[in-house]
Design an enzyme around this catalytic site. Structure first.
Site, PDB file in Angstrom:
ATOM      1  CG  ASP A   1      -1.971  -1.315   0.979  1.00 51.29           C
ATOM      2  OD1 ASP A   1      -2.309  -1.405  -0.014  1.00 51.29           O
ATOM      3  OD2 ASP A   1      -2.341  -1.556   2.058  1.00 51.29           O
TER       4      ASP A   1
ATOM      5  CG  ASP B   1      11.173 -11.037   3.432  1.00 58.19           C
ATOM      6  OD1 ASP B   1      12.118 -10.331   3.418  1.00 58.19           O
ATOM      7  OD2 ASP B   1      10.803 -12.003   4.057  1.00 58.19           O
ATOM      8  CB  VAL B   2      14.937  -7.816   0.573  1.00 59.52           C
ATOM      9  CG1 VAL B   2      14.189  -6.537   0.078  1.00 59.52           C
ATOM     10  CG2 VAL B   2      15.153  -7.504   2.207  1.00 59.52           C
TER      11      VAL B   2
ATOM     12  CG  ASN C   1      17.053   1.896   2.751  1.00 59.37           C
ATOM     13  OD1 ASN C   1      17.842   2.526   3.532  1.00 59.37           O
ATOM     14  ND2 ASN C   1      15.824   1.876   2.738  1.00 59.37           N
TER      15      ASN C   1
ATOM     16  CE1 TYR D   1      19.786  -1.863  12.367  1.00 62.04           C
ATOM     17  CE2 TYR D   1      21.434  -0.815  13.714  1.00 62.04           C
ATOM     18  CZ  TYR D   1      20.553  -0.776  12.544  1.00 62.04           C
ATOM     19  OH  TYR D   1      20.445   0.365  11.704  1.00 62.04           O
TER      20      TYR D   1
ATOM     21  CE  LYS E   1      21.517  -2.031   9.327  1.00 70.30           C
ATOM     22  NZ  LYS E   1      21.036  -1.973   7.837  1.00 70.30           N
TER      23      LYS E   1
ATOM     24  CB  THR F   1      14.118   6.559   9.489  1.00 70.09           C
ATOM     25  OG1 THR F   1      14.666   5.493  10.413  1.00 70.09           O
ATOM     26  CG2 THR F   1      15.202   7.494   8.906  1.00 70.09           C
TER      27      THR F   1
END
Length: 250
Positions: free
Chosen positions: A42, A59-60, A82, A146, A150, A181
């Protein structure tokens, strides 16, 4: 110097935050066609840009998604890796399911995106920018999954840069610290504080504590830096990690 005329560019995680700001920046600088990927169909449908747009909801981290996206990636010139998720929790109490959720999107998804982009570019060359994080450079308690995702992404970018060099494919990373963000909304500490004092005040409070320059980045600022790394102005840059963190990692 950041003219993307006649270029086809892939952006994942394009429906919000850095991804959306990057798509808007590329379109404003004359990109011919953008391939926008996000799980939120959406939100993708609501994006209005002054260039040709292909919207791929998926979904990547799903290898099947990339297999089905092959035709859409034809004539790909550049890619912005990203898509990502956030999460927090100390190692001793972190559930393995949560660990895998974060690593799946942030690292597995990045690998599949980079692989698909490199295959699509082939010997024609191109440019790839992956959105890493200062968390992949500086250790902090409570962000093991996380941070590991990264840090792994940064090394993946370096290897991809070496492998892609002969084909003229440049691969770089950008490592922001705090960026204003929606990804922060998934961090309980931030969400709780934002509920108490408001999002703007919560961002300002965090930045004052953690960042020598005293503020977090806007998504539009990071988008401009991504544009530079994709552009011909960065033609000799590959395997680079552009740290854009207001001094956080000092």
């Amino acid at each position: 110097m950041t003219d993307f005329t006649n270029r086809t560019i892939l952006v994942t995680g394009a429906a919000s935050g850095i991804g959306l700001a990057t798509a808007q920046h590329l379109a404003a600088n004359d990109a011919k066609r953008l391939i926008l990927v996000d799980r939120d169909a959406d939100a993708l449908a609501a994006i209005d840009l002054p260039c040709a747009v292909d919207r791929l909801a998926g979904d990547v981290a799903d290898e099947g998604f990339w297999a089905s996206a092959g035709d859409a990636l034809a004539n790909l010139d550049a890619a912005v890796v990203n898509a990502g998720v956030a999460g927090a929790g100390p190692i001793a109490t972190l559930d393995f399911v949560e660990w895998r959720r974060i690593l799946s999107v942030n690292l597995d998804g990045a690998f599949l995106t980079i692989r698909a982009a490199m295959r699509a570019m082939g010997p024609r060359g191109g440019a790839i920018v992956a959105v890493a994080s200062a968390a992949g450079i500086k250790a902090e308690p409570g962000i093991a999954a996380y941070a590991a995702s990264k840090a792994g992404l940064i090394q993946l970018v370096r290897v991809a840069a070496k492998e892609g060099a002969r084909a003229g494919i440049r691969v770089n990373a950008i490592a922001p610290a705090g960026v204003e963000t929606p990804v922060w909304d998934a961090v309980p500490m931030f969400a709780d504080r934002a509920a108490e004092i408001g999002r703007d005040a919560a961002f300002a409070e965090l930045a004052a504590m953690a960042t020598p320059l005293g503020r977090y980045a806007k998504a539009e600022e990071i988008a401009t830096q991504i544009g530079f790394l994709l552009s011909d102005a960065a033609a000799l840059m590959t395997g680079t990690v552009l740290v854009s963190d207001g001094g956080y990692t000092l």
